[in-house]
Motif scaffolding. Structure first.
Motif, PDB file in Angstrom:
ATOM      1  N   HIS A 110       0.822  -1.224   0.000  1.00  0.00           N
ATOM      2  CA  HIS A 110       0.000   0.000   0.000  1.00  0.00           C
ATOM      3  C   HIS A 110       0.851   1.268   0.000  1.00  0.00           C
ATOM      4  CE1 HIS A 110      -3.773  -2.185   0.347  1.00  0.00           C
ATOM      5  NE2 HIS A 110      -3.189  -2.969   1.248  1.00  0.00           N
ATOM      6  N   GLN A 111       2.166   1.135   0.088  1.00  0.00           N
ATOM      7  CA  GLN A 111       3.135   2.237   0.015  1.00  0.00           C
ATOM      8  C   GLN A 111       3.144   3.102   1.284  1.00  0.00           C
ATOM      9  OE1 GLN A 111       5.186   2.257  -2.988  1.00  0.00           O
ATOM     10  NE2 GLN A 111       4.091   0.316  -2.897  1.00  0.00           N
ATOM     11  N   GLN A 120      -3.063  -2.246  -8.984  1.00  0.00           N
ATOM     12  CA  GLN A 120      -2.468  -3.401  -8.308  1.00  0.00           C
ATOM     13  C   GLN A 120      -2.815  -3.435  -6.819  1.00  0.00           C
ATOM     14  OE1 GLN A 120       1.725  -3.561  -9.089  1.00  0.00           O
ATOM     15  NE2 GLN A 120       1.912  -5.669  -8.381  1.00  0.00           N
ATOM     16  N   PHE A 121      -2.407  -2.394  -6.107  1.00  0.00           N
ATOM     17  CA  PHE A 121      -2.684  -2.316  -4.674  1.00  0.00           C
ATOM     18  C   PHE A 121      -3.518  -1.073  -4.402  1.00  0.00           C
ATOM     19  CE2 PHE A 121       1.597  -4.369  -4.933  1.00  0.00           C
ATOM     20  CZ  PHE A 121       1.136  -5.668  -4.715  1.00  0.00           C
ATOM     21  N   PRO A 122      -4.707  -1.256  -3.867  1.00  0.00           N
ATOM     22  CA  PRO A 122      -5.587  -0.090  -3.664  1.00  0.00           C
ATOM     23  C   PRO A 122      -5.035   0.863  -2.605  1.00  0.00           C
ATOM     24  CG  PRO A 122      -6.545  -2.050  -2.670  1.00  0.00           C
ATOM     25  CD  PRO A 122      -5.326  -2.509  -3.421  1.00  0.00           C
ATOM     26  N   PRO A 123      -5.391   2.138  -2.689  1.00  0.00           N
ATOM     27  CA  PRO A 123      -4.908   3.115  -1.701  1.00  0.00           C
ATOM     28  C   PRO A 123      -5.621   2.964  -0.363  1.00  0.00           C
ATOM     29  CG  PRO A 123      -6.455   4.159  -3.201  1.00  0.00           C
ATOM     30  CD  PRO A 123      -6.279   2.747  -3.694  1.00  0.00           C
ATOM     31  N   LEU A 124      -4.929   3.317   0.694  1.00  0.00           N
ATOM     32  CA  LEU A 124      -5.554   3.395   2.022  1.00  0.00           C
ATOM     33  C   LEU A 124      -5.879   4.856   2.343  1.00  0.00           C
ATOM     34  CD1 LEU A 124      -3.260   0.901   4.001  1.00  0.00           C
ATOM     35  CD2 LEU A 124      -5.356   0.421   2.713  1.00  0.00           C
ATOM     36  N   ALA A 125      -5.116   5.779   1.744  1.00  0.00           N
ATOM     37  CA  ALA A 125      -5.377   7.208   1.926  1.00  0.00           C
ATOM     38  C   ALA A 125      -6.694   7.557   1.250  1.00  0.00           C
ATOM     39  CB  ALA A 125      -4.241   8.034   1.330  1.00  0.00           C
ATOM     40  N   GLY A 126      -7.611   8.087   2.017  1.00  0.00           N
ATOM     41  CA  GLY A 126      -8.892   8.489   1.463  1.00  0.00           C
ATOM     42  C   GLY A 126      -9.819   7.328   1.156  1.00  0.00           C
ATOM     43  N   SER A 127      -9.444   6.110   1.548  1.00  0.00           N
ATOM     44  CA  SER A 127     -10.274   4.939   1.253  1.00  0.00           C
ATOM     45  C   SER A 127     -11.449   4.833   2.223  1.00  0.00           C
ATOM     46  CB  SER A 127      -9.433   3.662   1.351  1.00  0.00           C
ATOM     47  OG  SER A 127     -10.288   2.527   1.445  1.00  0.00           O
ATOM     48  N   GLU A 128     -12.633   4.608   1.660  1.00  0.00           N
ATOM     49  CA  GLU A 128     -13.822   4.424   2.496  1.00  0.00           C
ATOM     50  C   GLU A 128     -13.752   3.106   3.274  1.00  0.00           C
ATOM     51  OE1 GLU A 128     -13.579   4.514  -0.753  1.00  0.00           O
ATOM     52  OE2 GLU A 128     -14.836   3.015  -1.757  1.00  0.00           O
ATOM     53  N   TRP A 129     -12.938   2.181   2.812  1.00  0.00           N
ATOM     54  CA  TRP A 129     -12.748   0.917   3.541  1.00  0.00           C
ATOM     55  C   TRP A 129     -11.993   1.165   4.846  1.00  0.00           C
ATOM     56  CZ3 TRP A 129     -13.718  -4.214   1.582  1.00  0.00           C
ATOM     57  CH2 TRP A 129     -14.266  -4.245   0.293  1.00  0.00           C
ATOM     58  N   VAL A 130     -11.147   2.174   4.831  1.00  0.00           N
ATOM     59  CA  VAL A 130     -10.284   2.442   5.993  1.00  0.00           C
ATOM     60  C   VAL A 130     -10.995   3.313   7.023  1.00  0.00           C
ATOM     61  CG1 VAL A 130      -8.107   3.507   6.732  1.00  0.00           C
ATOM     62  CG2 VAL A 130      -8.195   2.156   4.616  1.00  0.00           C
ATOM     63  N   THR A 131     -11.636   4.387   6.550  1.00  0.00           N
ATOM     64  CA  THR A 131     -12.238   5.321   7.503  1.00  0.00           C
ATOM     65  C   THR A 131     -13.709   4.994   7.779  1.00  0.00           C
ATOM     66  OG1 THR A 131     -12.718   6.824   5.671  1.00  0.00           O
ATOM     67  CG2 THR A 131     -10.703   7.226   6.905  1.00  0.00           C
ATOM     68  N   GLY A 155     -11.825   0.191  -9.665  1.00  0.00           N
ATOM     69  CA  GLY A 155     -11.924  -1.255  -9.486  1.00  0.00           C
ATOM     70  C   GLY A 155     -10.549  -1.891  -9.307  1.00  0.00           C
ATOM     71  N   TYR A 156     -10.488  -2.871  -8.401  1.00  0.00           N
ATOM     72  CA  TYR A 156      -9.256  -3.653  -8.201  1.00  0.00           C
ATOM     73  C   TYR A 156      -9.643  -5.119  -8.167  1.00  0.00           C
ATOM     74  CZ  TYR A 156      -6.974   0.702  -6.894  1.00  0.00           C
ATOM     75  OH  TYR A 156      -6.473   1.974  -6.918  1.00  0.00           O
ATOM     76  N   ASN A 157      -8.798  -5.938  -8.705  1.00  0.00           N
ATOM     77  CA  ASN A 157      -9.016  -7.376  -8.616  1.00  0.00           C
ATOM     78  C   ASN A 157      -7.669  -8.066  -8.764  1.00  0.00           C
ATOM     79  OD1 ASN A 157     -10.037  -9.920  -8.512  1.00  0.00           O
ATOM     80  ND2 ASN A 157     -11.424  -9.718 -10.264  1.00  0.00           N
ATOM     81  N   THR A 158      -6.837  -7.838  -7.796  1.00  0.00           N
ATOM     82  CA  THR A 158      -5.469  -8.366  -7.861  1.00  0.00           C
ATOM     83  C   THR A 158      -5.485  -9.873  -7.619  1.00  0.00           C
ATOM     84  OG1 THR A 158      -4.695  -6.267  -7.016  1.00  0.00           O
ATOM     85  CG2 THR A 158      -3.150  -8.102  -6.887  1.00  0.00           C
ATOM     86  N   PRO A 159      -4.889 -10.640  -8.516  1.00  0.00           N
ATOM     87  CA  PRO A 159      -4.866 -12.093  -8.318  1.00  0.00           C
ATOM     88  C   PRO A 159      -4.309 -12.460  -6.944  1.00  0.00           C
ATOM     89  CG  PRO A 159      -3.940 -11.516 -10.470  1.00  0.00           C
ATOM     90  CD  PRO A 159      -4.159 -10.229  -9.732  1.00  0.00           C
ATOM     91  N   GLY A 160      -5.028 -13.333  -6.263  1.00  0.00           N
ATOM     92  CA  GLY A 160      -4.590 -13.745  -4.922  1.00  0.00           C
ATOM     93  C   GLY A 160      -5.122 -12.829  -3.838  1.00  0.00           C
ATOM     94  N   GLY A 161      -5.477 -11.584  -4.214  1.00  0.00           N
ATOM     95  CA  GLY A 161      -6.022 -10.642  -3.236  1.00  0.00           C
ATOM     96  C   GLY A 161      -5.031 -10.305  -2.143  1.00  0.00           C
ATOM     97  N   MET A 162      -5.557 -10.013  -0.968  1.00  0.00           N
ATOM     98  CA  MET A 162      -4.695  -9.702   0.183  1.00  0.00           C
ATOM     99  C   MET A 162      -4.744 -10.839   1.187  1.00  0.00           C
ATOM    100  SD  MET A 162      -4.591  -6.343   2.576  1.00  0.00           S
ATOM    101  CE  MET A 162      -5.421  -6.657   4.114  1.00  0.00           C
ATOM    102  N   GLN A 163      -3.576 -11.224   1.629  1.00  0.00           N
ATOM    103  CA  GLN A 163      -3.470 -12.332   2.583  1.00  0.00           C
ATOM    104  C   GLN A 163      -4.078 -11.938   3.934  1.00  0.00           C
ATOM    105  OE1 GLN A 163       0.859 -11.132   2.616  1.00  0.00           O
ATOM    106  NE2 GLN A 163       0.804 -12.279   4.536  1.00  0.00           N
TER     107      GLN A 163
END
Ligand code: HEC
Length: 240
Positions: A110-111, A120-131, A155-163
């Motif tokens: 996520h950098q 590839q990797f969705p952002p956490l900054a400003g993400s509605e999933w995070v806040t 849209g994101y659909n990274t193969p394998g997703g997040m562990q």
């Protein structure tokens, strides 16, 4: 017509001799600016050293201690609830500090600036999933996430997703990292406590990664729990 033989006729040799003698003389001293004898200066230094030491002893302040020579103590923290040793007294600051180092395990994807990597990797900054709802956020990191998701309209659909990180991280570590990502890079949201993470953990045993559809019921829900004071503490009321 020649000069009288008895008149003074200095030749060049006399001039040089006369001038060098004059030049050797120091300029006339101004009254009151005569040089101070070495002995007086020396005695003055001794007096200064002794008197300085005595002054130090009498005021009790100074000791030759390089770590804190003037015995300064930290000024009291002016923030409400700050008090002595902000780290210990302010649970939000303590969590942010620990969460910042814990975030190292997430930053690879996520950098460090929370911006992720496009596609590839969705952002956490400003993400509605995070806040957003803490119910969903804790579950994502606890069990991982796979399949198509939407973050900030992308849209994101990274193969394998997040562990899943639930097994690798303690409830306390996880809580600190989540508090950190909810309050970094412009994000502002409530703290997530160890107790809140434990509540979610004890509620379910899940073997696979979450999908966006599975998480939909939790999207706006918050884990019930006491939320200690901190920036954003009122941003998301604990509800359920
Ligand atoms: C190996 C790479 C990787 C690591 C490490 C990683 N993630 Fe993720 N993360 C992903 C991917 C990929 C997705 C998207 C999954 C999908 O497409 O279904 C994701 C999605 C998310 C989401 C939901 C979407 C969003 O961007 O808000 C959150 C929240 C999240 N991760 C938090 C974390 C946290 C916290 C950590 C550290 C404990 C972490 N991630 C570590 C790869 C990673």
């Amino acid at each position: 017509m020649s000069a009288p033989s008895n008149s003074f006729q200095p030749d060049s040799t006399d001039l040089d001799r006369l001038h060098s003698a004059v030049k050797r003389e120091k300029a006339d001293l101004q009254p009151g600016r005569e040089p101070v004898p070495m002995l007086v200066i020396f005695l003055g230094m001794i007096v200064a050293v002794i008197a300085g030491g005595q002054l130090g002893v009498m005021t009790g302040g100074y000791s030759f201690n390089t770590s804190n020579p003037f015995n300064f103590t930290a000024a009291p923290d002016p923030r409400p609830g700050g008090g002595a040793g902000a780290g210990a007294a302010d649970p939000f600051q303590a969590a942010m500090k620990k969460g910042a180092s814990g975030y190292a395990v997430c930053g690879g994807c996520h950098q460090g600036n929370g911006m992720g990597i496009p596609g590839q990797f969705p952002p956490l900054a400003g993400s509605e999933w995070v806040t957003g709802g803490t119910e969903r956020l804790v579950r994502v990191v606890q069990h991982g996430l796979v399949g198509a998701i939407t973050v900030k309209g992308q849209g994101y659909n990274t193969p394998g997703g997040m562990q899943p990180f639930g097994a690798a991280m303690s409830s306390g570590d996880l809580a600190n990292v989540l508090t950190y990502i909810r309050n970094s890079w412009g994000n502002e949201a409530t703290m997530i406590t160890k107790e809140m993470v434990e509540k979610v953990r004890s509620d379910e045993k899940r073997a696979q990664q979450w999908t966006e559809a599975d998480l939909a019921p939790f999207a706006d829900k918050n884990v019930p729990g006491d939320v200690p004071a901190g920036p954003g503490a009122t941003a998301a009321p604990a509800a359920k």
